[in-house]
Write an enzyme that holds these catalytic residues in place. Structure first.
Site, PDB file in Angstrom:
ATOM      1  N   CYS A   1      26.688  31.973  41.449  1.00  0.00           N
ATOM      2  CA  CYS A   1      25.123  30.767  40.809  1.00  0.00           C
ATOM      3  C   CYS A   1      24.435  31.485  42.152  1.00  0.00           C
ATOM      4  O   CYS A   1      23.342  30.852  42.369  1.00  0.00           O
ATOM      5  CB  CYS A   1      26.404  29.451  42.578  1.00  0.00           C
TER       6      CYS A   1
ATOM      7  N   GLN B   1      36.915  28.231  43.695  1.00  0.00           N
ATOM      8  CA  GLN B   1      35.495  27.944  44.782  1.00  0.00           C
ATOM      9  C   GLN B   1      36.299  26.167  45.090  1.00  0.00           C
ATOM     10  O   GLN B   1      35.958  25.923  46.906  1.00  0.00           O
ATOM     11  CB  GLN B   1      34.467  27.411  43.867  1.00  0.00           C
TER      12      GLN B   1
ATOM     13  N   HIS C   1      23.124  21.086  40.757  1.00  0.00           N
ATOM     14  CA  HIS C   1      24.024  22.496  41.074  1.00  0.00           C
ATOM     15  C   HIS C   1      23.880  23.199  39.268  1.00  0.00           C
ATOM     16  O   HIS C   1      25.375  23.661  38.609  1.00  0.00           O
ATOM     17  CB  HIS C   1      24.711  23.025  41.633  1.00  0.00           C
TER      18      HIS C   1
ATOM     19  N   SER D   1      28.800  19.795  45.036  1.00  0.00           N
ATOM     20  CA  SER D   1      27.667  19.707  43.899  1.00  0.00           C
ATOM     21  C   SER D   1      27.889  19.003  42.967  1.00  0.00           C
ATOM     22  O   SER D   1      29.238  18.513  42.139  1.00  0.00           O
ATOM     23  CB  SER D   1      26.853  20.879  43.631  1.00  0.00           C
TER      24      SER D   1
ATOM     25  N   CYS E   1      26.557  30.455  48.496  1.00  0.00           N
ATOM     26  CA  CYS E   1      27.052  30.828  48.011  1.00  0.00           C
ATOM     27  C   CYS E   1      27.158  31.107  47.221  1.00  0.00           C
ATOM     28  O   CYS E   1      26.915  30.698  45.891  1.00  0.00           O
ATOM     29  CB  CYS E   1      28.901  30.422  48.852  1.00  0.00           C
TER      30      CYS E   1
ATOM     31  N   ARG F   1      21.853   9.169  44.090  1.00  0.00           N
ATOM     32  CA  ARG F   1      22.935   8.336  43.845  1.00  0.00           C
ATOM     33  C   ARG F   1      22.443   7.324  45.314  1.00  0.00           C
ATOM     34  O   ARG F   1      22.141   7.987  46.327  1.00  0.00           O
ATOM     35  CB  ARG F   1      23.979   8.184  43.640  1.00  0.00           C
TER      36      ARG F   1
END
EC number: 2.3.1.16
Length: 376
Positions: A89, A149, A332, A231, A362, A204
Site C-alpha cells: 500500500c 489484513q 484506497h 477503506s 500501513c 457517502r
C-alpha cells in the site's frame, strides 16, 4: 548540499469500484497526472530523468512495467525512463522517497514520483493467483495458515480495546470531514478531471451508527471490522514533481515543500498493520522533531483501528490527524494512495500555512513508510 522539494502535486479523483474511472486503462489513468504536471509547471517533459511509479498488482493491465507504459501513454519523449515499485500500500509513498534520494544524491535533477491502481480492472490479490507468495516455512514460523489484513485489523481492535461503535464513529468522522473539505473546495486545485469524473466518488453522506451497525463483519463472526469502517476498493493515480530548490529557481518554479525526512519500518506480519507507529517514531527521530512540532498528519485509513491505535500510541493531537477525511470515505487505490495522500497533505499545508506535515501508511507484510514535509 542538495535538497529535494515538491514543485507540484496532482491526482485524479478517486473512483469507486466499477465507477467512472473503471473504464480507463491504468496506464492512461497515470498519463492524466503526468501530462498535468508538465502542463501546470511548464517543464519540458524531456527534462525528467526518471518516473518512479508505485503499483501493487503488477499483472494484467498493470503488468509490463506500468511506469514505462504510463510515460508512453502520456506521449512524453521516448527518452524518459520509468520504473515500477511495489511496497504494497505504500508503493507510491516509497516512490517519493526513492525520487527524493536520487535528487539529493545528484542522480536526478528532475524526477516524477507517483503511482496508480485500478482495482476495478485488476482486483486485489490478482498477482498471487496460481502461486503461494508466503512459503510454508514462514507460516510455520508464525504458527498461522496465512496473513490477513482484515484479521490484523481485528487483532488491533482487540489489543487496543476499540469497540465496534468506536470504529463506526471514526468512519462517520471520515465521511463528515471529507464532505466538509469537498464542499469548501479543498481538493479543487489538485484534482485533474478524468473521464468525466471531477470529484472523489466514494463519499457517502447521511450515514448513521444505526446503518453501520447492520453491516456484516466478514473477517470474524463476532468481529468489529466491516465494510463501513474499512477503506473502499477504488481506482486512482497521483504524481509529484521533485527537484532541488536551486534547480526549481533556475526554471522559474516555486517549490511547495521540502521532503524533510523519511523512514521505513517493519513489524509483526500477523497483526500486520501496526508498523506506522514505529515508522513515525523513526522519522521524527531522524528529523530531530517531536510529535508536537507537526501541524498535520495523514495516517492512511486502511481500517479504522489503524489510525486510532496510531493516535493512542503517538499522543498526537486528534484534530490534526486526517483533517480532510480519508480512505474510509473516498477509497484506497493501493499503489496510488501514497501519492494521493501526499498530494492532499502538501496542498493542505500550503493552504493553511502549516510548517511540518507527516504522512504514514500501513502496508502488507507488517511494513510502513513515514515521511515528513516542510513547507517552503
Amino acid at each position: 548540499m542538495r535538497d529535494a522539494v515538491i514543485v507540484d502535486a496532482v491526482r485524479t479523483p478517486i473512483g469507486k469500484r466499477a465507477g467512472g474511472l473503471s473504464e480507463v486503462h491504468p496506464a492512461n489513468l497515470s498519463a492524466v497526472v503526468l501530462r498535468a504536471l508538465v502542463e501546470r509547471t511548464g517543464l519540458d517533459a524531456a527534462r525528467v530523468d526518471d518516473v518512479i511509479w508505485g503499483c501493487v498488482s503488477q499483472v494484467a493491465d498493470q503488468s509490463g512495467n506500468i511506469a514505462r507504459n504510463a510515460v508512453l501513454a502520456a506521449e512524453w519523449p521516448e527518452s524518459v525512463p520509468g520504473t515500477s515499485v511495489n511496497r504494497a500500500c505504500g508503493s507510491s509513498q516509497q516512490a517519493v522517497s526513492f525520487a527524493a534520494a536520487g535528487v539529493i544524491a545528484g542522480h536526478y535533477d528532475f524526477a516524477v514520483a507517483g503511482g496508480v491502481e485500478s482495482m476495478s480492472r485488476v482486483p486485489m490479490g490478482s498477482s498471487a493467483k496460481g502461486g503461494q507468495p508466503v512459503p510454508t516455512e514462514v507460516l510455520e514460523r508464525y504458527g498461522v495458515d496465512g496473513f490477513s489484513q482484515g484479521i490484523g485489523a481485528e487483532m488491533i481492535a482487540e489489543r487496543w480495546g476499540f469497540s465496534r461503535t468506536q470504529l463506526d464513529e471514526y468512519a462517520l468522522r471520515s465521511h463528515a470531514l471529507t464532505a466538509a473539505a469537498l464542499d469548501a473546495g479543498a481538493f479543487a486545485s489538485q484534482i485533474i478531471p478524468t473521464n468525466g469524473v471531477t470529484a472523489d466518488e466514494g463519499l457517502r453522506r447521511g450515514g448513521s451508527l444505526e446503518k453501520l451497525a447492520t453491516l456484516a463483519t466478514p473477517f470474524k463472526d463476532d468481529g468489529v471490522i466491516s465494510a463501513g469502517n474499512a477503506s473502499q476498493i477504488s481506482d486512482g493515480a497521483g504524481a509529484l514533481l521533485i527537484t532541488t530548490s536551486d534547480l526549481a529557481r533556475e526554471q522559474g518554479l516555486t517549490p511547495i515543500a521540502r521532503i524533510y525526512s523519511s523512514a521505513v519500518a517493519g513489524d509483526d506480519p500477523v497483526i500486520m498493520l501496526t508498523a506506522p507507529i514505529r515508522a513515525t517514531q523513526l522519522v521524527l527521530k531522524k528529523a530531530g522533531l517531536s510529535i508536537e512540532d507537526i501541524g498535520a498528519f495523514e495516517v492512511n485509513e486502511a481500517f479504522a483501528p489503524v489510525p486510532l491505535a496510531w493516535l493512542r500510541e503517538t499522543g498526537a493531537n486528534p484534530d490534526l490527524m486526517n483533517p480532510l477525511g480519508g480512505a474510509i470515505a473516498v477509497g484506497h487505490p493501493l499503489g496510488g494512495s501514497g501519492a494521493i495522500l501526499m498530494t492532499r497533505l502538501v496542498n493542505h499545508m500550503r493552504d493553511n500555512g502549516i510548517r511540518y506535515g507527516l504522512q504514514t501508511m500501513c502496508e502488507a507484510g507488517g511494513l510502513a513508510n513515514a515521511t515528513i514535509l516542510e513547507l517552503i
